[in-house]
Design an enzyme around this catalytic site. Structure first.
Site, short mmCIF file in Angstrom:
data_model
loop_
_atom_site.label_atom_id
_atom_site.label_comp_id
_atom_site.label_asym_id
_atom_site.label_seq_id
_atom_site.Cartn_x
_atom_site.Cartn_y
_atom_site.Cartn_z
CD GLU A 539 -3.18 -0.57 0.25
OE1 GLU A 539 -3.17 0.58 -0.22
OE2 GLU A 539 -4.08 -1.39 -0.02
CB SER A 540 2.17 3.16 2.40
OG SER A 540 2.59 2.31 3.46
#
Length: 664
Positions: A539-540
């Site tokens: 995700e990040s």
């Protein structure tokens, strides 16, 4: 830390700590500490302390002891001179740094010298410098600087080609306005004007792109006029004005074959968004009849196949994808098209499934779909050989995890290479390493990164440089940046067995920061912390400040509306969107949301991850696409390429995290 031959380890650490403290919190106290160190040491240690202080007197005093960094010190001096308005010194210092060949800061030094000479009203010298180092200048800034220097020298004729190049090649940049003001009007070929308008379209400046396409389309007959007329419809499509694009393109008539083939492609694209299957079929038939080998037909087949796949119409998507594979077998997209047909045969239990899966492995031995083809071939034939082939060729793939399970093999304890060739720097890279480590010791982190990236971009043993870049970034908690450097410079690591790379490499590629809140909140929700870590990495990449284009925040990419609702349910008072960039808050909310999805979807991780990425409604709807016998079949049937890849990568990452960090 510097090599032992250059500087003793404990002294290097002392300098680095003092420099980092001053860089992070500039004050009279932290500066005085560096000054005292410089006064009580000699040679490189003292010079590095002076370099970290960074004012002109300190830099000039440091320079003789640091010849390896002469170009960097020259740049720092020139910039300081410019700030102090000492333009004669700035020009002199910048030019002195340009003596070093293959300097990563050549362009910056040339620009600093040119800026100084412009301030001294010596435009001829600015022109001289910029022309001498033109190849190193980033564009369009280099052309803008050179055009401005020619203009200041009273030579607008020589400036014009540079302004024109900016106006044509970089129409979306801020320099284009300066170019337009300087030129007044531009005389360009229709091809150049069409290219400019297309660049505006690619930059998502749909209004200006449409205006410029319209101007070309209003001109005399030419192939460019026809292409511009077609791209008026493309601009509407790209701006998501799908109905307008469809209506316009359906009635447009252009005599140029290339333009008409492109028109039919955009017609298929617009019709797909509107579920106009009749228009898709008519357009595909026209492309096949008139432009059978056009790349526009190939792309139209892929778009149409995606539409039929999303609608779960196997008879249609198989037909379209098979046409794409057969008529464009050497295309980079051929493997994907063939895979969609082969998997459809498998999932629908057709007798030709085994032959298609074997053909896929033979035709595309290193494609992204080959591990899946091997896995389903093994499931179909009850042969262990394809599983073994997955483990040999794709050891870190999602299907390698499944293959180990089918073979009832325990994941072997992680063992690592002590010395791996591709991660050992070549002589040219060692020189980069030493310069970068000197810069890092003086807390000049961005310049250290610049040095190594220059080596990586010039193919100076990129895997070793990627590892060194990740080291520097990890030391500053820049985990996402480190992961991206490894992806860029050591991109083959997905196919590399754990045993073929040093442990340090894997820990930097799969870091585990924010461990305490990650473990605590995972445990509170009854979640596998390695699965949570795998999700966060995808995700990040562990960047707590990242905000997606969709507006999701932080480590687990929580939407503000979701964060607000979860905060209320958890009794977190005074929720603000900015709280989502706090790692602990984000992990708490993200794990609660993930657990909620997992519970609602009966503990099925594949569905929960699909829901996390694409929404619960879609994840549930995709269950009805077939009678799935195992989760892998569900994953391969996900019609969104991004979500299909997301689910596999998170599950693969979780396996790697367990193998790297599990204490069992």
């Amino acid at each position: 830390m510097l090599p032992a031959a250059v500087l003793a380890q404990d002294v290097a650490q002392d300098v680095a700590q003092l420099a980092r403290a001053y860089s992070d919190s500039p004050s009279t106290t932290t500066r005085a500490a560096l000054s005292r160190f410089a006064a009580t040491h000699s040679g490189k240690p003292a010079a590095l302390a002076l370099l970290a202080i960074g004012d002109p007197p300190s830099l000039r005093a440091a320079r003789p002891a640091l010849p390896e960094l002469d170009d960097y010190i020259a740049l720092l001096l020139a910039n300081a001179d410019l700030v102090a308005s000492d333009f004669e010194a700035a020009g002199r210092d910048a030019e002195s740094g340009l003596r070093r060949p293959s300097s990563p800061v050549e362009a910056r030094l040339a620009n600093a010298a040119a800026q100084a000479y412009s301030k001294l009203n010596q435009p001829a010298d600015a022109v001289r410098i910029l022309r001498a180092h033109y190849a190193a200048l980033p564009q369009p800034d280099g052309d803008a600087a050179l055009a401005a220097a020619f203009t200041a020298a009273g030579d607008p004729k020589s400036a014009a080609p540079y302004w024109t190049r900016i106006w044509l090649d970089f129409p979306a940049g801020t320099q284009a306005k300066d170019a337009e003001a300087a030129l007044g009007s531009v005389s360009a070929t229709p091809q150049a004007l069409l290219s400019r308008a297309s660049k505006l379209l690619d930059a998502r400046d749909f209004v200006r792109a449409r205006q410029e396409f319209a101007a070309i389309a209003a001109g005399p007959p030419s192939p460019e006029r026809d292409l511009a007329a077609v791209r008026l419809g493309a601009a509407d499509y790209r701006a998501r004005k799908n109905a307008e694009a469809l209506a316009y393109l359906a009635t447009l008539q252009v005599p140029t074959p290339e333009a008409d083939a492109e028109r039919l492609y955009w017609l298929v694209a617009a019709a797909s968004r509107l579920d106009r299957l009749d228009t898709i079929e008519e357009s595909l038939a026209s492309l096949a009849r008139q432009y059978g080998q056009s790349s526009w037909r190939r792309e139209a087949l892929i778009v149409a196949g995606g539409e039929y796949f999303a609608l779960n119409q196997p008879e249609n998507y198989e037909r379209v994808y098979w046409s794409c594979y057969q008529d464009f077998p050497s295309s980079p997209r051929a493997a994907y098209c063939h895979w969609r047909v082969a998997f459809s045969a498998y999932i629908h239990r057709r007798p030709d499934a085994a032959d298609l899966l074997k053909a896929h492995v033979s035709l595309f031995p290193r494609s992204g779909s080959t591990p899946a083809a091997l896995y389903f071939l093994a499931r179909l034939t009850d042969s262990p050989d394809p599983y073994q082939q997955i483990l040999r060729q794709f050891p870190n793939d999602y299907y390698a995890v499944l293959a180990r399970g089918r073979l009832q093999l325990e994941a072997a304890p992680a063992t690592f290479a002590l010395r791996s060739g591709i991660f050992q720097p070549a002589p040219a890279a060692r020189f980069r390493f030493e310069r970068a480590r000197l810069l890092e010791t003086a807390a000049l982190h961005d310049l250290a990164i610049t040095e190594l990236r220059f080596g990586g971009e010039h193919a100076e043993h990129p895997e070793a440089i990627g590892l060194e870049l990740a080291r520097l970034c990890s030391a500053r908690d820049e985990f996402a940046r480190g992961i991206r450097f490894l992806k860029r410079y050591a991109s083959g690591y997905v196919y590399t067995p754990l045993t073929d790379a040093p442990r340090e490499f894997w820990l930097l590629a799969y870091p585990l920061p924010y461990l305490e809140p990650l473990e605590n909140y995972s445990e509170q929700q009854g979640l596998d912390p390695f699965m949570v870590a795998a999700l966060v990495r995808q995700e990040s990449e562990f960047d707590p400040q990242v905000i997606s284009r969709a507006g999701a925040y932080g480590l687990t990419q929580v939407m503000p509306s979701t964060g607000r609702e979860l905060s209320r349910s958890l009794g977190i008072r005074g929720f603000r969107t900015g709280m989502l960039t706090d790692p602990a808050v984000n992990l708490r909310l993200g794990t609660v949301y993930l657990k909620r999805l997992l519970t609602q979807l009966d503990g099925q991780w594949e569905l929960a991850l699909a829901a996390y990425n694409a929404g619960k409604t879609r994840a549930i709807a995709w269950q009805s696409r077939s009678e799935f016998r195992e989760p892998a079949e569900y994953i391969e049937s996900i019609p969104f390429p991004e979500t299909h890849n997301y689910v596999k990568v998170v599950l693969r990452n979780a396996d790697l995290y367990r193998r790297l960090y599990s204490k069992n």
